[in-house]
Write a protein that holds these residues in place. Sequence first.
Motif, PDB file in Angstrom:
ATOM      1  N   VAL A  61      -5.073  38.650   7.757  1.00  0.00           N
ATOM      2  CA  VAL A  61      -4.254  38.973   8.922  1.00  0.00           C
ATOM      3  C   VAL A  61      -2.816  38.891   8.435  1.00  0.00           C
ATOM      4  N   SER A  62      -1.953  39.742   8.979  1.00  0.00           N
ATOM      5  CA  SER A  62      -0.602  39.777   8.429  1.00  0.00           C
ATOM      6  C   SER A  62       0.450  40.031   9.490  1.00  0.00           C
ATOM      7  N   PHE A  63       1.669  39.670   9.102  1.00  0.00           N
ATOM      8  CA  PHE A  63       2.834  39.870   9.955  1.00  0.00           C
ATOM      9  C   PHE A  63       4.015  40.097   9.020  1.00  0.00           C
ATOM     10  N   TYR A  64       4.538  41.317   8.992  1.00  0.00           N
ATOM     11  CA  TYR A  64       5.574  41.675   8.027  1.00  0.00           C
ATOM     12  C   TYR A  64       6.934  41.879   8.699  1.00  0.00           C
ATOM     13  N   GLU A  65       7.500  40.801   9.174  1.00  0.00           N
ATOM     14  CA  GLU A  65       8.862  40.812   9.689  1.00  0.00           C
ATOM     15  C   GLU A  65       9.613  39.651   9.051  1.00  0.00           C
ATOM     16  N   ASN A  66      10.923  39.623   9.196  1.00  0.00           N
ATOM     17  CA  ASN A  66      11.756  38.626   8.534  1.00  0.00           C
ATOM     18  C   ASN A  66      11.589  37.254   9.189  1.00  0.00           C
ATOM     19  N   TYR A  74       8.626  33.404  13.202  1.00  0.00           N
ATOM     20  CA  TYR A  74       8.002  32.219  12.602  1.00  0.00           C
ATOM     21  C   TYR A  74       6.888  31.699  13.509  1.00  0.00           C
ATOM     22  N   ASP A  75       7.126  31.669  14.810  1.00  0.00           N
ATOM     23  CA  ASP A  75       6.109  31.201  15.756  1.00  0.00           C
ATOM     24  C   ASP A  75       4.870  32.088  15.714  1.00  0.00           C
ATOM     25  N   LYS A  76       5.054  33.395  15.571  1.00  0.00           N
ATOM     26  CA  LYS A  76       3.909  34.306  15.492  1.00  0.00           C
ATOM     27  C   LYS A  76       3.123  34.100  14.197  1.00  0.00           C
ATOM     28  N   VAL A  77       3.837  33.893  13.104  1.00  0.00           N
ATOM     29  CA  VAL A  77       3.163  33.626  11.825  1.00  0.00           C
ATOM     30  C   VAL A  77       2.364  32.327  11.926  1.00  0.00           C
ATOM     31  N   LYS A  78       2.978  31.303  12.483  1.00  0.00           N
ATOM     32  CA  LYS A  78       2.287  30.021  12.664  1.00  0.00           C
ATOM     33  C   LYS A  78       1.039  30.205  13.538  1.00  0.00           C
ATOM     34  N   PHE A  79       1.160  30.989  14.596  1.00  0.00           N
ATOM     35  CA  PHE A  79       0.035  31.278  15.482  1.00  0.00           C
ATOM     36  C   PHE A  79      -1.099  31.957  14.708  1.00  0.00           C
ATOM     37  N   LEU A  80      -0.760  32.922  13.846  1.00  0.00           N
ATOM     38  CA  LEU A  80      -1.780  33.598  13.036  1.00  0.00           C
ATOM     39  C   LEU A  80      -2.452  32.625  12.078  1.00  0.00           C
ATOM     40  N   ILE A  81      -1.660  31.771  11.448  1.00  0.00           N
ATOM     41  CA  ILE A  81      -2.224  30.783  10.522  1.00  0.00           C
ATOM     42  C   ILE A  81      -3.229  29.896  11.248  1.00  0.00           C
ATOM     43  N   GLU A  82      -2.864  29.459  12.437  1.00  0.00           N
ATOM     44  CA  GLU A  82      -3.738  28.560  13.199  1.00  0.00           C
ATOM     45  C   GLU A  82      -4.986  29.249  13.725  1.00  0.00           C
ATOM     46  N   ASN A  83      -4.944  30.586  13.890  1.00  0.00           N
ATOM     47  CA  ASN A  83      -6.059  31.283  14.529  1.00  0.00           C
ATOM     48  C   ASN A  83      -6.819  32.265  13.632  1.00  0.00           C
ATOM     49  N   ALA A  84      -6.434  32.397  12.381  1.00  0.00           N
ATOM     50  CA  ALA A  84      -7.132  33.320  11.474  1.00  0.00           C
ATOM     51  C   ALA A  84      -8.615  32.992  11.379  1.00  0.00           C
ATOM     52  N   LYS A  85      -8.931  31.719  11.501  1.00  0.00           N
ATOM     53  CA  LYS A  85     -10.336  31.290  11.401  1.00  0.00           C
ATOM     54  C   LYS A  85     -11.216  31.951  12.470  1.00  0.00           C
ATOM     55  N   LEU A  94       2.362  37.635   4.744  1.00  0.00           N
ATOM     56  CA  LEU A  94       3.595  37.777   5.495  1.00  0.00           C
ATOM     57  C   LEU A  94       4.741  38.145   4.590  1.00  0.00           C
ATOM     58  N   PHE A  95       5.795  38.613   5.219  1.00  0.00           N
ATOM     59  CA  PHE A  95       7.060  38.823   4.543  1.00  0.00           C
ATOM     60  C   PHE A  95       7.885  37.597   4.865  1.00  0.00           C
ATOM     61  N   ALA A  96       8.143  36.776   3.867  1.00  0.00           N
ATOM     62  CA  ALA A  96       8.876  35.537   4.111  1.00  0.00           C
ATOM     63  C   ALA A  96      10.260  35.826   4.660  1.00  0.00           C
ATOM     64  N   GLY A  97      10.909  36.839   4.122  1.00  0.00           N
ATOM     65  CA  GLY A  97      12.230  37.196   4.592  1.00  0.00           C
ATOM     66  C   GLY A  97      13.325  36.480   3.845  1.00  0.00           C
ATOM     67  N   ALA A  98      14.534  36.721   4.299  1.00  0.00           N
ATOM     68  CA  ALA A  98      15.712  36.123   3.690  1.00  0.00           C
ATOM     69  C   ALA A  98      16.925  36.530   4.504  1.00  0.00           C
ATOM     70  N   ASP A  99      18.026  35.878   4.234  1.00  0.00           N
ATOM     71  CA  ASP A  99      19.305  36.315   4.772  1.00  0.00           C
ATOM     72  C   ASP A  99      19.847  37.329   3.766  1.00  0.00           C
ATOM     73  N   PRO A 100      19.937  38.608   4.136  1.00  0.00           N
ATOM     74  CA  PRO A 100      20.334  39.632   3.173  1.00  0.00           C
ATOM     75  C   PRO A 100      21.769  39.476   2.666  1.00  0.00           C
ATOM     76  N   GLU A 101      22.540  38.654   3.335  1.00  0.00           N
ATOM     77  CA  GLU A 101      23.924  38.422   2.910  1.00  0.00           C
ATOM     78  C   GLU A 101      24.020  37.380   1.796  1.00  0.00           C
ATOM     79  N   LYS A 102      22.882  36.726   1.497  1.00  0.00           N
ATOM     80  CA  LYS A 102      22.894  35.647   0.507  1.00  0.00           C
ATOM     81  C   LYS A 102      22.046  36.010  -0.706  1.00  0.00           C
TER      82      LYS A 102
END
Length: 117
Positions: A61-66, A74-85, A94-102
């Motif tokens: 299961v995946s979620f590809y946003e920053n 982050y809450d949606k990713v956590k929700f997927l982790i808890e419910n993938a089972k 997932l796409f971990a993301g980053a601050d593109p300015e850094k």
Amino acid sequence: MFDILVGTGIPAKYAVSMIKQLNPKGFESYELIFNHWPLEDIKEYAKKVNEIKENAKISAVSFYENTMLAPDVYDKVKFLIENAKLLDCNCVCLFAGADPEKSVPDNMPLFKKTFGP
């Protein structure tokens, strides 16, 4: 050696109808991509997917946003982790993301803060 399953990524929103169409074509696994789709009723959703997947596997299961710049992501990713089972799945992509300015080194404190827990 190991076997490699023939699979594809599909939008989770359309998984029930798409899996029904793809199973007869020989697909053996599916990555369900949950971007831009509410996840409130995951138990009912998982029940429907599990009923129609036949011998196929939900490989991820995946979620590809920053994740690092949006607390709701982050809450949606956590929700997927808890419910993938519920989908008999042990892989969350997932796409971990980053601050593109850094730079990458400058993003590490934010990465550790976000993913440390």
